[in-house]
Design an enzyme around this catalytic site. Structure first.
Site, PDB file in Angstrom:
ATOM      1  N   GLN A 128      45.606  38.874  35.921  1.00 19.50           N
ATOM      2  CA  GLN A 128      46.822  39.500  36.470  1.00 19.50           C
ATOM      3  C   GLN A 128      47.264  38.718  37.706  1.00 19.50           C
ATOM      4  O   GLN A 128      46.544  38.674  38.701  1.00 19.50           O
ATOM      5  CB  GLN A 128      46.483  40.948  36.851  1.00 19.50           C
ATOM      6  N   SER A 131      49.408  40.021  43.003  1.00 20.69           N
ATOM      7  CA  SER A 131      49.302  40.024  44.478  1.00 20.69           C
ATOM      8  C   SER A 131      49.561  38.642  45.052  1.00 20.69           C
ATOM      9  O   SER A 131      49.240  37.625  44.428  1.00 20.69           O
ATOM     10  CB  SER A 131      47.905  40.468  44.911  1.00 20.69           C
ATOM     11  N   SER A 163      41.640  38.213  39.770  1.00 13.33           N
ATOM     12  CA  SER A 163      40.320  38.336  39.146  1.00 13.33           C
ATOM     13  C   SER A 163      40.302  37.571  37.827  1.00 13.33           C
ATOM     14  O   SER A 163      41.272  37.632  37.054  1.00 13.33           O
ATOM     15  CB  SER A 163      39.993  39.803  38.849  1.00 13.33           C
ATOM     16  N   GLU A 246      46.306  50.319  34.852  1.00 12.40           N
ATOM     17  CA  GLU A 246      45.262  49.831  35.765  1.00 12.40           C
ATOM     18  C   GLU A 246      44.573  51.014  36.430  1.00 12.40           C
ATOM     19  O   GLU A 246      43.360  51.055  36.544  1.00 12.40           O
ATOM     20  CB  GLU A 246      45.864  48.910  36.836  1.00 12.40           C
TER      21      GLU A 246
END
Ligand SMILES: Cc1cc2nc3c(=O)[nH]c(=O)nc-3n(C[C@H](O)[C@H](O)[C@H](O)COP(=O)(O)OP(=O)(O)OC[C@H]3O[C@@H](n4cnc5c(N)ncnc54)[C@H](O)[C@@H]3O)c2cc1C
Length: 393
Positions: A128, A131, A163, A246
């Site tokens: 993902q 951020s 991640s 999520e």
């Protein structure tokens, strides 16, 4: 409130438990977050393939896309049974929990045909890319840009805390395609092949010595328009689908700690002090409270409601319980805790990260303040001003 399974839930739990008991021996029992990635990734991929081959890869996906077509309550029951059976953690959390649901709900038929079964089988692993250094809690403030060039988009910017990006094949990416509108309105959602020229992944070392997440630099990365999901400027709506999933994935991540293991550690020591008994009792109480909070979440879900405030309270309770468990274990281990690595030391070191990922403690408290206590929202002119008129660092 009745906390027991309904007859259909009990039947599903029995079916899941039977499957897991029959197959969990196919992966090594001692695989944990302590294991080396070179050793654990192939094993977790193989486990994903076993789930796929037997129709257990995605509980809530529609049946026509390879899922079981069941609801969030069955998802939680499945998570609980996986914890009980001590299965390896999922290799494709982002693929199954976020990318897949976004493609199913907002993607084209070509995208569904191209990506979905490879996600379920674990053939392609996803990360993902949301951020950024200046956009975490305030994610809509993201600044990575995508500019249209014929049938392609040219992307420039930096992502962080991504991640699994160091072994992922694909990423879900949010990028700004229009700066002249308020921040939520100018974002578009893309699927990016992590081998595209211009994508640089730099692992970040954490205090437990692992490199769970990464910085990702995007320099003139060319993405075909066919890899856009949803409308241009409609990316925030697509992202909301993934963030809801999520939260469900985070809510189900109780497998990081097992109370019986902590009691086993205390029993193996034999000479547990009154202070440590007190710590154990407190951890047990936190653990039971969390179980009851989760039962409340399940009860709301079963009645078709979205448990936003309960989810925030449960996340705060989870981090408090994990900190208590880690401190108790380290106290019982004594000097051994710093002399050697182990699962309890790892829990102690990863708990601060769990407080941050999936919405920090402060953000959860804001949600509780607004949704439970009815306090007014903070004033926020950035919701309505065009993005290019906002003051930014
Ligand atoms: C283990 C882990 C895995 C992650 N994986 C991914 C991933 O795969 N992909 C991805 O895109 N991101 C990932 N993240 C990033 C995560 O979503 C962000 O770290 C999180 O949203 C917080 O953003 P930030 O780190 O920028 O902190 P900030 O938002 O800058 O917050 C800094 C501090 O200010 C506080 N704060 C911020 N806003 C407010 C407010 N309005 N009111 C009160 N306090 C406030 C916060 O609580 C925090 O204490 C991961 C993070 C962790 C820890």
């Amino acid at each position: 409130m009745d906390l027991s399974d309904s007859p259909s839930e009990a039947a599903f739990r029995h079916e899941a438990r039977t499957f897991l008991e029959q197959h969990v021996h196919e992966v090594p029992a001692d695989l944990s977050d302590e294991s080396d990635e070179a050793e654990s990734i192939p094993v977790r991929k193989k486990w994903q393939r076993t789930l796929f081959d037997n129709g257990w890869a995605a509980i809530t996906w529609p049946e026509r896309h390879g899922g079981r077509g069941l609801g969030p309550v069955e998802q939680i029951i499945w998570n609980q049974e996986c914890v009980r059976a001590k299965t390896p953690s999922s290799i494709n959390i982002v693929g199954i929990g976020m990318a897949g649901p976004a493609i199913i709900e907002h993607g084209s038929d070509e995208q569904r045909d191209r990506y979905l079964s490879r996600i379920l089988s674990g053939e392609e692993i996803w990360c993902q890319l949301f951020s950024e250094p200046n956009a975490g809690s305030d994610l809509p403030a993201l600044a990575t840009s995508a500019k249209r060039d014929g049938d392609e988009w040219v992307v420039n910017g930096q992502k962080v805390w991504s991640s699994a990006a160091h072994f992922a094949d694909w990423g879900i990416l949010l990028a700004r395609t229009d700066s002249s509108v308020p921040k939520r309105k100018g974002i578009t959602f893309f699927l990016v092949d992590m081998t595209t020229p211009g994508v640089t992944v730099r692992p970040l070392r954490q205090m437990n010595g692992k490199t769970h997440f990464n910085e990702v630099f995007l320099d003139d990365v060319r993405i075909p328009d066919g890899n856009r999901v949803g409308e241009v400027g409609g990316g925030w709506g697509v992202a909301t689908t993934t963030l809801l999933h999520e939260r469900m994935a985070v809510g189900g991540s109780m497998g990081v700690f097992n109370m019986d293991d902590l009691i086993g550690l205390a029993n193996s020591r034999g000479d547990v002090s009154p202070h440590e008994r007190d710590l154990l009792a407190r951890t047990y109480i936190y653990d039971r409270c969390l179980e009851l909070l989760n039962a409340r979440v399940m009860s709301k879900l079963a009645h078709g409601e979205i448990p936003t405030a309960e989810g925030s309270i449960a996340k705060l309770a989870l981090t408090r319980m994990l900190a208590a468990a880690a401190n108790t274990a380290l106290s019982i281990l004594g000097p051994r805790a710093i002399a050697e690595p182990g699962i309890w030391q790892n829990l102690f070191l990863i708990t601060p990260g769990i407080r941050v990922g999936g919405g920090t403690d402060d953000i959860q408290r804001n949600m509780i303040a607004e949704r439970v206590l009815g306090l007014p929202r903070d004033e926020d002119e950035s919701r309505t001003l065009p993005f290019d008129q906002l003051r930014r660092n």
